[in-house]
Scaffold this motif. Structure first.
Motif, PDB file in Angstrom:
ATOM      1  N   ASN A   1       4.648  13.129 -11.980  1.00  0.00           N
ATOM      2  CA  ASN A   1       4.673  12.354 -10.740  1.00  0.00           C
ATOM      3  C   ASN A   1       4.264  10.910 -10.996  1.00  0.00           C
ATOM      4  O   ASN A   1       3.815  10.559 -12.084  1.00  0.00           O
ATOM      5  N   GLY A   2       4.392  10.097  -9.937  1.00  0.00           N
ATOM      6  CA  GLY A   2       4.052   8.687 -10.063  1.00  0.00           C
ATOM      7  C   GLY A   2       2.558   8.447 -10.018  1.00  0.00           C
ATOM      8  O   GLY A   2       1.797   9.252  -9.471  1.00  0.00           O
ATOM      9  N   VAL A   3       2.115   7.325 -10.584  1.00  0.00           N
ATOM     10  CA  VAL A   3       0.696   6.971 -10.555  1.00  0.00           C
ATOM     11  C   VAL A   3       0.405   6.258  -9.236  1.00  0.00           C
ATOM     12  O   VAL A   3       1.326   5.849  -8.519  1.00  0.00           O
ATOM     13  N   TYR A   4      -0.888   6.112  -8.892  1.00  0.00           N
ATOM     14  CA  TYR A   4      -1.243   5.494  -7.604  1.00  0.00           C
ATOM     15  C   TYR A   4      -1.427   3.980  -7.705  1.00  0.00           C
ATOM     16  O   TYR A   4      -0.877   3.234  -6.926  1.00  0.00           O
ATOM     17  N   SER A   5      -2.216   3.542  -8.692  1.00  0.00           N
ATOM     18  CA  SER A   5      -2.442   2.096  -8.765  1.00  0.00           C
ATOM     19  C   SER A   5      -2.526   1.620 -10.206  1.00  0.00           C
ATOM     20  O   SER A   5      -2.844   2.385 -11.117  1.00  0.00           O
ATOM     21  N   VAL A   6      -2.213   0.356 -10.384  1.00  0.00           N
ATOM     22  CA  VAL A   6      -2.214  -0.255 -11.712  1.00  0.00           C
ATOM     23  C   VAL A   6      -2.924  -1.602 -11.619  1.00  0.00           C
ATOM     24  O   VAL A   6      -2.604  -2.429 -10.762  1.00  0.00           O
ATOM     25  N   ARG A   7      -3.915  -1.778 -12.473  1.00  0.00           N
ATOM     26  CA  ARG A   7      -4.623  -3.055 -12.495  1.00  0.00           C
ATOM     27  C   ARG A   7      -4.574  -3.613 -13.907  1.00  0.00           C
ATOM     28  O   ARG A   7      -4.742  -2.875 -14.880  1.00  0.00           O
ATOM     29  N   GLN A   8      -4.348  -4.908 -14.000  1.00  0.00           N
ATOM     30  CA  GLN A   8      -4.358  -5.562 -15.314  1.00  0.00           C
ATOM     31  C   GLN A   8      -5.493  -6.575 -15.347  1.00  0.00           C
ATOM     32  O   GLN A   8      -5.573  -7.448 -14.493  1.00  0.00           O
ATOM     33  N   VAL A   9      -6.371  -6.400 -16.319  1.00  0.00           N
ATOM     34  CA  VAL A   9      -7.547  -7.265 -16.444  1.00  0.00           C
ATOM     35  C   VAL A   9      -7.428  -8.039 -17.752  1.00  0.00           C
ATOM     36  O   VAL A   9      -7.152  -7.458 -18.804  1.00  0.00           O
ATOM     37  N   VAL A  10      -7.604  -9.364 -17.671  1.00  0.00           N
ATOM     38  CA  VAL A  10      -7.528 -10.207 -18.867  1.00  0.00           C
ATOM     39  C   VAL A  10      -8.877 -10.886 -19.059  1.00  0.00           C
ATOM     40  O   VAL A  10      -9.329 -11.621 -18.167  1.00  0.00           O
ATOM     41  N   ASN A  11      -9.528 -10.610 -20.184  1.00  0.00           N
ATOM     42  CA  ASN A  11     -10.872 -11.140 -20.470  1.00  0.00           C
ATOM     43  C   ASN A  11     -11.809 -10.972 -19.273  1.00  0.00           C
ATOM     44  O   ASN A  11     -12.516 -11.889 -18.877  1.00  0.00           O
ATOM     45  N   GLY A  12     -11.760  -9.806 -18.654  1.00  0.00           N
ATOM     46  CA  GLY A  12     -12.670  -9.496 -17.550  1.00  0.00           C
ATOM     47  C   GLY A  12     -12.192  -9.918 -16.175  1.00  0.00           C
ATOM     48  O   GLY A  12     -12.817  -9.593 -15.167  1.00  0.00           O
ATOM     49  N   GLN A  13     -11.079 -10.652 -16.103  1.00  0.00           N
ATOM     50  CA  GLN A  13     -10.592 -11.121 -14.800  1.00  0.00           C
ATOM     51  C   GLN A  13      -9.346 -10.331 -14.384  1.00  0.00           C
ATOM     52  O   GLN A  13      -8.434 -10.117 -15.192  1.00  0.00           O
ATOM     53  N   VAL A  14      -9.350  -9.900 -13.107  1.00  0.00           N
ATOM     54  CA  VAL A  14      -8.184  -9.154 -12.610  1.00  0.00           C
ATOM     55  C   VAL A  14      -6.994 -10.114 -12.486  1.00  0.00           C
ATOM     56  O   VAL A  14      -7.060 -11.108 -11.768  1.00  0.00           O
ATOM     57  N   TYR A  15      -5.927  -9.833 -13.210  1.00  0.00           N
ATOM     58  CA  TYR A  15      -4.720 -10.674 -13.177  1.00  0.00           C
ATOM     59  C   TYR A  15      -3.648 -10.101 -12.245  1.00  0.00           C
ATOM     60  O   TYR A  15      -2.842 -10.826 -11.693  1.00  0.00           O
ATOM     61  N   SER A  16      -3.626  -8.796 -12.152  1.00  0.00           N
ATOM     62  CA  SER A  16      -2.684  -8.197 -11.201  1.00  0.00           C
ATOM     63  C   SER A  16      -3.219  -6.831 -10.803  1.00  0.00           C
ATOM     64  O   SER A  16      -3.921  -6.178 -11.577  1.00  0.00           O
ATOM     65  N   ASP A  17      -2.920  -6.460  -9.560  1.00  0.00           N
ATOM     66  CA  ASP A  17      -3.391  -5.174  -9.063  1.00  0.00           C
ATOM     67  C   ASP A  17      -2.461  -4.756  -7.929  1.00  0.00           C
ATOM     68  O   ASP A  17      -2.240  -5.508  -6.988  1.00  0.00           O
ATOM     69  N   TYR A  18      -1.872  -3.584  -8.078  1.00  0.00           N
ATOM     70  CA  TYR A  18      -1.048  -3.070  -6.976  1.00  0.00           C
ATOM     71  C   TYR A  18      -1.277  -1.582  -6.828  1.00  0.00           C
ATOM     72  O   TYR A  18      -1.736  -0.909  -7.752  1.00  0.00           O
ATOM     73  N   ASP A  19      -0.991  -1.079  -5.613  1.00  0.00           N
ATOM     74  CA  ASP A  19      -1.147   0.354  -5.389  1.00  0.00           C
ATOM     75  C   ASP A  19      -0.111   0.848  -4.395  1.00  0.00           C
ATOM     76  O   ASP A  19       0.620   0.053  -3.790  1.00  0.00           O
ATOM     77  N   PHE A  20      -0.030   2.149  -4.273  1.00  0.00           N
ATOM     78  CA  PHE A  20       0.907   2.762  -3.337  1.00  0.00           C
ATOM     79  C   PHE A  20       0.171   3.402  -2.171  1.00  0.00           C
ATOM     80  O   PHE A  20       0.170   4.599  -1.983  1.00  0.00           O
ATOM     81  N   GLU A  21      -0.474   2.516  -1.399  1.00  0.00           N
ATOM     82  CA  GLU A  21      -1.095   2.931  -0.144  1.00  0.00           C
ATOM     83  C   GLU A  21      -0.009   2.949   0.933  1.00  0.00           C
ATOM     84  O   GLU A  21       0.083   3.878   1.730  1.00  0.00           O
ATOM     85  N   SER A  22       0.830   1.935   0.908  1.00  0.00           N
ATOM     86  CA  SER A  22       1.883   1.790   1.905  1.00  0.00           C
ATOM     87  C   SER A  22       2.890   0.751   1.404  1.00  0.00           C
ATOM     88  O   SER A  22       2.564  -0.054   0.531  1.00  0.00           O
ATOM     89  N   PHE A  23       4.100   0.783   1.929  1.00  0.00           N
ATOM     90  CA  PHE A  23       5.069  -0.292   1.678  1.00  0.00           C
ATOM     91  C   PHE A  23       6.035  -0.256   2.841  1.00  0.00           C
ATOM     92  O   PHE A  23       5.900   0.586   3.739  1.00  0.00           O
ATOM     93  N   SER A  24       6.996  -1.149   2.887  1.00  0.00           N
ATOM     94  CA  SER A  24       7.956  -1.074   3.992  1.00  0.00           C
ATOM     95  C   SER A  24       9.344  -0.770   3.452  1.00  0.00           C
ATOM     96  O   SER A  24       9.670  -1.113   2.312  1.00  0.00           O
ATOM     97  N   PHE A  25      10.145  -0.108   4.280  1.00  0.00           N
ATOM     98  CA  PHE A  25      11.490   0.260   3.842  1.00  0.00           C
ATOM     99  C   PHE A  25      12.326  -0.974   3.503  1.00  0.00           C
ATOM    100  O   PHE A  25      13.225  -0.908   2.677  1.00  0.00           O
ATOM    101  N   SER A  26      12.003  -2.107   4.160  1.00  0.00           N
ATOM    102  CA  SER A  26      12.811  -3.309   3.918  1.00  0.00           C
ATOM    103  C   SER A  26      12.587  -3.875   2.511  1.00  0.00           C
ATOM    104  O   SER A  26      13.375  -4.664   2.026  1.00  0.00           O
ATOM    105  N   GLU A  27      11.517  -3.488   1.839  1.00  0.00           N
ATOM    106  CA  GLU A  27      11.243  -4.043   0.519  1.00  0.00           C
ATOM    107  C   GLU A  27      11.488  -3.045  -0.611  1.00  0.00           C
ATOM    108  O   GLU A  27      11.398  -3.389  -1.782  1.00  0.00           O
ATOM    109  N   THR A  28      11.823  -1.814  -0.260  1.00  0.00           N
ATOM    110  CA  THR A  28      11.803  -0.743  -1.262  1.00  0.00           C
ATOM    111  C   THR A  28      12.771  -0.994  -2.422  1.00  0.00           C
ATOM    112  O   THR A  28      12.502  -0.644  -3.558  1.00  0.00           O
ATOM    113  N   ARG A  29      13.878  -1.676  -2.163  1.00  0.00           N
ATOM    114  CA  ARG A  29      14.861  -1.929  -3.226  1.00  0.00           C
ATOM    115  C   ARG A  29      14.348  -2.898  -4.294  1.00  0.00           C
ATOM    116  O   ARG A  29      14.853  -2.943  -5.409  1.00  0.00           O
ATOM    117  N   TYR A  30      13.303  -3.671  -3.935  1.00  0.00           N
ATOM    118  CA  TYR A  30      12.725  -4.586  -4.922  1.00  0.00           C
ATOM    119  C   TYR A  30      12.042  -3.841  -6.057  1.00  0.00           C
ATOM    120  O   TYR A  30      11.544  -4.447  -6.997  1.00  0.00           O
TER     121      TYR A  30
END
Ligand SMILES: [Zn+2]
Length: 564
Positions: free
Chosen positions: A248-277
């Protein structure tokens, strides 16, 4: 005002889950009364979309009772050959709507309601939006039986919880449902991307795979990466729950560079209008080639996803000569089980071993502008923003075939392909259609709009298209009975219908001259009539079935049977 600003600062400096919402944890009961074992998680990466619910395993069978998770009213019933098949939407007073898909059949009261509409419209496929309060349900009421209808490849219940107002799907596991999961996400691949002009990573200016090994503490350590310029990372992975082997799919992904969060996303919710992205979150070229989805930790051009809680420099890392970086990918499932992947990066200018240039063709796509190409036998028209990025497009033609690049570039919008059919006679044109060739050169029908000397199709799939001809009408065969048979104790009639090339467009059946509902299951090529639908007053019954394919070839089959 000052206080609001301060809170805003606090939230944004925390940097994670700034829009975290609270979900009612005790309002709903489960939709099934078996333990919840998942064959699919919310947000899971699917073709052109994120999975908008959870797929609950139903012990490899159909017919398990499905319960209303709370008091509510049915707002939508749909019966479709594709998508969710037979599906129910139930609005609850607390502002959420639950959705139950791929159902085998509805409860008797809903079945009666929908059959009236099907007989009225003389169609198996229907969609209705009952008035609010017209079909009320109580928490725990059996509303349907689980099945495998629509675009489902095995028995399961597709279950969603949406916000009734925004219609945004939310992760159903945030509502207090218990799914046993103490298993960490699994990572099976790591990739590094040189992103800026002249950037390099492991002596290459294109994507490289990076090896990693498991450490004693369970974390993963990548081989040291040498790089220079702007780079990014992506991984291939999945999450397994305790009681099933499903990836199955994972819930969230965070990327930390030298201790600083550079990107973080999760699948709490999204909208159908963006799903193709989703096609910008994954490495689509890699997916087209290997059918494997790399989830990128950086934001590519054209990515308009709202799933990010935090982004610094779009998750891209600028590597300078002589400096060292520690990049961590933190991959979580919804239960908080973590798999950590550490990537040491050293800023170093090295001679390139692999120096690849994107192949140049005669035709360059500027994504934000409309693009028109005339290949003689066919014209291709891409509206503005069909593509996320500019690229050299590969267009070729054969006698009746055109190659529109390949499946490694995603199209966000439909483009138009118009064939010139002036060399064909009227009779020939009737049986011709536009087909897409799969990788084994098998033609599959694409919706063909015929007008004058042109055939047109609208599609989002790049690939090879041809004019194909279907001269053979569909076949119709009885399945569970024979001509002139006594069927007194039969509960249903079943027939097999099939078409060799363009595929079935429509079918209909009458019994002694009156239209009857036959449920079509394209996966099994069967149509089925239920004797409970009508009282037969005649002893001798004549069943007449007519099936038409997508170019209009028609076949009719008549059978007589007897019933007391
Ligand atoms: Zn599903």
């Amino acid at each position: 005002m000052g206080r609001t600003f301060l809170i805003f600062l606090l939230i944004s400096s925390m940097g994670i889950s700034a829009q975290e919402t609270t979900y009612p944890k005790e309002a709903f009961r489960p939709p099934l009364d078996i333990p919840l074992i998942l064959a699919g998680t919310f947000g899971e990466l699917r073709s052109n979309h994120f999975h908008s619910g959870i797929d609950i395993k139903t012990q490899q069978r159909e017919g398990l009772p499905v319960y209303a998770i709370g008091n509510g009213t049915i707002t939508r019933i749909k019966v479709s050959l594709w998508g969710y098949g037979k599906v129910l939407y139930v609005a609850h007073p607390n502002g959420y709507t639950s959705v139950y898909g791929h159902l085998q059949k509805f409860s008797p009261k809903i079945e009666e309601y929908i059959k009236k509409i099907q007989y009225g419209k003389k169609s198996y496929e229907v969609e209705v939006f009952p008035e609010y309060g017209e079909i009320k349900l109580e928490k725990g009421e059996v509303i349907a039986y689980s099945g495998n209808t629509g675009g489902s490849s095995g028995p399961h219940l597709h279950f969603e919880i949406r916000s009734s107002i925004s219609e945004k799907p939310t992760n159903p596991l945030l509502y207090g449902y218990e799914v046993r999961d103490a298993t960490n996400p699994t990572v099976v691949g790591l990739y590094g991307y040189p992103l800026s002009k002249n950037a390099q990573l492991n002596q290459s200016n294109t994507k490289s795979q990076i090896n990693f090994t498991r450490q004693k503490d369970g974390s993963l350590l990548a081989d040291k990466v040498t790089a220079l310029g702007t780079i990014g990372f992506g991984f291939v992975g999945f999450d397994r729950q305790d009681l099933a082997a499903n990836k199955n799919g994972v819930y969230s992904v965070r990327q930390v560079v030298n201790g600083q969060v550079y990107s973080d996303y999760d699948f709490e919710s999204f909208s159908f209008s963006e799903t193709r992205y989703i096609n910008t979150l994954i490495d689509y070229g890699h997916f087209g080639k290997y059918r494997q989805r790399i989830q990128k930790s950086f934001k590519s051009p054209g990515n308009h996803l709202s799933i990010y809680n935090k982004l610094v420099n779009d998750g891209k890392i600028v590597v300078k000569e002589g400096l060292s970086y520690t990049v961590e990918l933190l991959i979580y499932d919804l239960e908080g089980n973590l798999t950590k992947l550490v990537i040491p990066v050293e800023g170093k200018n090295q001679p390139l071993k692999i120096d690849e240039e994107t192949p140049k063709t005669d035709n360059y796509i500027v994504a934000k502008r409309p693009n028109n190409f005339d290949l003689g036998i066919a014209k291709v028209y891409f509206p503005a923003n069909t593509f996320y990025e500019d690229f050299y497009i590969d267009l070729r033609k054969g006698s009746d075939t055109v190659m529109v690049h390949n499946n490694r570039v995603p199209a966000h919008r439909n483009f138009t392909l118009t064939f010139d059919v002036s060399k064909y006679s009227e009779a020939e044109r009737k049986q011709l259609f536009i087909a897409r060739l799969d990788k084994n050169s098998r033609p599959s029908y694409t919706s063909t709009y015929k007008r004058g000397n042109t055939f047109t199709t609208r599609t989002r799939n790049l690939g090879t298209y041809t004019l194909a001809r279907d001269t053979v009408p569909p076949t119709i065969r009885t399945k569970n009975f024979k001509h002139k048979q006594w069927l007194t104790n039969y509960h249903y009639l079943s027939l097999t219908i099939a078409d060799d090339l363009s595929g079935i467009d429509t079918y209909s059946a009458t019994l002694n001259g009156e239209w009857i509902l036959m449920e079509y299951e394209p996966k099994k090529n069967t149509i089925t009539y239920n004797f409970d639908d009508r009282i037969l007053d005649k002893k001798q019954c004549v069943l007449k079935v007519t099936v038409t394919d997508n170019v209009g070839n028609t076949n009719t089959h008549e059978v007589t049977f007897y019933r007391k």
